[in-house]
Scaffold this active site. Structure first.
Site, short mmCIF file in Angstrom:
data_model
loop_
_atom_site.label_atom_id
_atom_site.label_comp_id
_atom_site.label_asym_id
_atom_site.label_seq_id
_atom_site.Cartn_x
_atom_site.Cartn_y
_atom_site.Cartn_z
N TYR A 8 -82.68 13.24 -46.38
CA TYR A 8 -83.18 14.13 -45.37
C TYR A 8 -84.02 15.18 -46.28
CZ TYR A 8 -84.64 17.96 -42.58
OH TYR A 8 -85.29 18.79 -41.84
N ASP A 63 -94.65 27.15 -43.46
CA ASP A 63 -93.35 27.39 -43.79
C ASP A 63 -92.82 28.42 -44.58
OD1 ASP A 63 -90.54 26.60 -42.88
OD2 ASP A 63 -90.62 25.09 -44.83
N SER A 91 -85.79 28.06 -37.85
CA SER A 91 -86.04 26.65 -37.59
C SER A 91 -86.26 26.36 -35.93
CB SER A 91 -85.54 25.67 -38.24
OG SER A 91 -85.16 25.92 -39.50
N MET A 92 -87.42 25.71 -35.56
CA MET A 92 -87.27 25.36 -34.17
C MET A 92 -87.48 26.64 -33.20
SD MET A 92 -84.71 22.37 -33.44
CE MET A 92 -85.27 20.65 -34.30
N CYS A 93 -88.10 27.50 -33.74
CA CYS A 93 -88.51 28.93 -32.66
C CYS A 93 -89.98 29.25 -32.52
CB CYS A 93 -87.80 30.01 -33.24
SG CYS A 93 -85.97 29.79 -33.26
N THR A 130 -94.07 26.52 -36.49
CA THR A 130 -95.27 25.81 -36.50
C THR A 130 -96.15 25.78 -35.39
OG1 THR A 130 -93.87 24.05 -37.77
CG2 THR A 130 -95.77 23.15 -37.17
N SER A 131 -95.64 25.68 -33.93
CA SER A 131 -96.82 25.87 -33.05
C SER A 131 -97.70 26.93 -32.91
CB SER A 131 -96.08 25.49 -31.50
OG SER A 131 -95.03 26.24 -31.64
N ARG A 174 -85.04 33.24 -31.15
CA ARG A 174 -84.86 32.81 -29.92
C ARG A 174 -83.91 33.30 -29.02
NH1 ARG A 174 -84.92 26.96 -27.83
NH2 ARG A 174 -86.44 26.37 -29.59
C1 SPV Z 1 -86.85 24.17 -41.53
O1 SPV Z 1 -85.60 23.74 -41.18
O2 SPV Z 1 -86.80 25.39 -41.69
C2 SPV Z 1 -87.77 23.35 -42.27
C3 SPV Z 1 -87.50 22.00 -42.26
O3 SPV Z 1 -88.89 23.87 -42.24
S1 SPV Z 1 -86.36 21.99 -43.63
O4 SPV Z 1 -87.43 21.24 -44.83
O5 SPV Z 1 -85.29 20.94 -43.41
O6 SPV Z 1 -85.78 23.24 -44.21
MN MN Z 2 -88.66 25.92 -42.74
#
Ligand code: SPV
Ligand code: MN
Length: 622
Positions: free
Chosen positions: A220, A289, A270-272, A275-276, A418
């Site tokens: 990953y 990032d 992440s996921m907040c 990116t969008s 979030r």
């Molecule tokens: C994150 O989770 O903050 C990302 C993806 O940007 S990762 O490369 O898994 O960290």
């Molecule tokens: Mn990240």
């Protein structure tokens, strides 16, 4: 035998010549030691040539780590079903004596090195080792940090060619002066699907002393792509030592009136919506990032550490993310990972169009309703499925800013989490110290699928950086406060929250952030007034009404505004309690300012409550 002689023995002549051309004995010694230890069957050294890059791309297909899709230049890669996210538990910072540092996962350096070396002994037998050179930040600039990656995964090397600026020539140019990061990765033994098999022996060990990171038995990207989150631990340490900022932040341009360009960074877990936000159609992206921020003549200047995006694909749909959608449907080089594939086409959950109910995905052959060993229904694509693509392919990229060796002046810095019930959608700090402490250092967010573990739990995540923190938190915050003192003009600090809910329903639409960005841009230049509240400045209704009309062609009602921007005193006070407690009880050596600034905020909230009650309408304050 000296290292070069050893390398001459270990490598075929053509590969040896490429290494020899770099005049750096430290590099030679490192390579000789590790090539001998890893025992690869073949070694390929990547220069900056197109040919070498193509070789890596080809090998990712040849070894089956990637497969071609129907659209030219598109490939798909799968990670093991249980290797879909960053492995926090097995990611450790190696420090002498194994000193415990709150919030950091540390381990004794000697013990860690012994363990990881053992796991890596001969691990590349039968495999090809790729030696790749890249740089963090723009080339030949104040931001540049060179790095060498050793990996037996052509997928990892391929990802790095998409995501980072090539560094072979930079290593040649710097010669013995290069102080460089090192990454050693092996996917370990692979199963028939070419995914890492020995996950119980998955380890990611970060040697802060030698600025070297080891990663084994995982594929990953967040665990393996050296220059991404592995290097990030090293750059945080370096930045705190040297007095600059290495941040988990996007970098974007917000376009103001009359062609004005204002640059913002943004830190979101992440996921907040990170990116969008960075990809929002009205504005221009520089990075999504990681950002380095350096003080240059009293001005904070930022640069993207990377040149590509490793973005979350779930939920990308033509309506909300038209630009990403367009890029993902054009024949540019893209690696899709852990998505559903049917007849050569990639699909992902919540893509806004109908998707097939069978195909291949991160679980192997997939059909709707398929369950995993734990009895959980497997979705079409993993929540953390991603796409890897260079920024140059985005129609909205600000290439000038991306490539500028001096970076760009940062006008504003945004922190976002979030949060269902506490922070308003957008607000501005009273100043650097107030923002750093009550917004950055107080950031909390509900956990998401970007790491292994339970989702939806409110978690302390200062500066959205906790997963990557490599120095004591107190030192990190002190460095932030000190950084502000070096500037003659500090960026304005803002906090956003896209996730306010009432009775389970969102209070904002996904695209409302376009308006918040325009408002912040105007505030950076003092073009609009704002309402002073106990927690900072919030927008006036009239300004938002106008912006909603201009940007989204929407009628923004007073009711919506009032609901969204109500000052929620009980929740805000509880939050201060929580944050203060964490810093008092768990973090050592916290700068005194932190407690003072939180206390001042508490006082302001209590005073406001005494006058206006628990829930204060913005109309009462404005
Ligand atoms: C994150 O989770 O903050 C990302 C993806 O940007 S990762 O490369 O898994 O960290
Ligand atoms: Mn990240």
């Amino acid at each position: 035998m000296d290292a070069l002689e050893m390398l001459a023995k270990l490598l075929p002549e053509e590969q040896f010549e490429k290494i020899k051309a770099i005049d750096n004995p430290e590099l030679h010694a490192f390579l000789a030691e590790w090539i001998e230890w890893l025992e690869p069957s073949r070694v390929f050294v990547c220069t900056d040539s197109e040919e070498d890059e193509l070789y890596v791309r080809w090998k990712a297909l040849y070894y089956g780590e990637e497969k071609v899709l129907e659209t030219p230049n598109h490939t798909v890669h799968y990670d093991n079903y249980y290797d879909q996210a960053r492995d926090k538990a097995n990611t450790k910072l190696l420090v002498s004596g194994g000193k415990e540092i709150p919030f950091l996962n540390t381990m004794d350096r000697g013990e860690g090195l012994r363990e990881i070396r053992e796991l890596m002994k001969g691990v590349m037998k039968g495999k090809e080792l790729f030696i790749c050179f890249f740089v963090l930040g723009p080339k030949n600039s104040i931001f540049t940090i060179p790095a060498v990656q050793l990996t037996d995964s052509a997928y990892v090397a391929h990802s790095e060619f998409i995501l980072y600026r090539k560094g072979y020539e930079e290593f040649k140019r710097l010669g013995r002066n290069a102080r460089f990061f090192r990454f050693v990765h092996s996917a370990g033994e692979l199963d028939e699907r070419k995914t890492s098999k020995n996950l119980e022996k998955r380890r990611i060990y970060i040697d802060l002393e030698d600025e070297t990171v080891y990663s084994v038995n995982t594929q990953y990207g967040g665990n393996t792509i050296g220059l991404k989150k592995l290097a990030f631990r090293l750059t945080i340490q370096k930045a705190v030592r040297e007095g600059w900022l290495s941040e988990h932040m996007f970098l974007m341009r917000v376009n103001g009136p009359n062609g004005r360009k204002t640059y913002f960074t943004g830190a979101y877990p992440s996921m907040c919506g990170k990116t969008s936000t960075a990809m929002i159609p009205w504005e221009n992206i520089v990075g999504d990032d990681l950002t380095f921020i350096l003080p240059v003549n009293g001005i904070a200047r930022g640069a993207n550490v990377e040149k590509g995006v490793f973005g979350i694909i779930q939920g990308v749909n033509p309506e909300d993310d038209p630009i990403i959608w367009q890029v993902l449907h054009s024949p540019v080089e893209i690696i899709f990972s852990n998505v559903l594939v049917k007849d050569g086409k990639p699909y992902w959950s919540d893509m806004g169009i109908e998707i097939p109910d069978e195909g291949e995905n991160h679980s192997g052959k997939w059909w709707k309703g398929k369950k995993d060993k734990e009895g959980n229904e497997i979705p079409p694509s993993h929540k953390n499925a991603r796409f890897t693509v260079s920024l140059e392919h985005f129609p909205n990229v600000d290439l000038e800013a991306l490539n500028n060796p001096c970076g760009v002046e940062i006008g504003g810095m945004i922190f976002g989490g979030r949060d269902a019930d506490t922070w308003p959608p957008v607000r501005e700090a009273f100043g650097w110290e107030h923002g750093v402490i009550t917004m950055g250092a107080s950031l909390e967010s509900e956990t998401t699928a970007a790491t292994l573990g339970k989702e939806g739990v409110r978690a302390f995540n200062p500066m959205a950086i906790l997963d990557f923190m490599s120095v004591p938190l107190g030192d990190y915050i002190r460095n932030y406060l000190e950084f502000g003192k070096k500037l003659r003009k500090t960026p304005k600090i803002f906090a956003v929250n896209y996730f306010l809910r009432e009775n389970g329903k969102w209070l904002n639409h996904k695209l409302d952030k376009a308006v918040w960005l325009k408002w912040m841009e105007l505030r950076v230049h003092g073009d609009v007034d704002a309402i002073e509240t106990p927690i900072g400045y919030i927008p006036r209704y009239e300004d938002l009404k106008r912006l909603f009309k201009e940007v989204l062609n929407k009628d923004y009602t007073r009711e919506d505004y009032e609901k969204q921007f109500t000052i929620r005193v009980p929740e805000l006070l509880e939050k201060i309690e929580r944050i203060e407690k964490i810093y008092r009880d768990k973090v050592k050596d916290v700068p005194e300012e932190l407690f003072r600034v939180l206390e001042e905020e508490r006082k302001r909230l209590l005073e406001a409550r005494a006058r206006h009650g628990d829930y204060i309408s913005p109309f009462v304050l404005g």
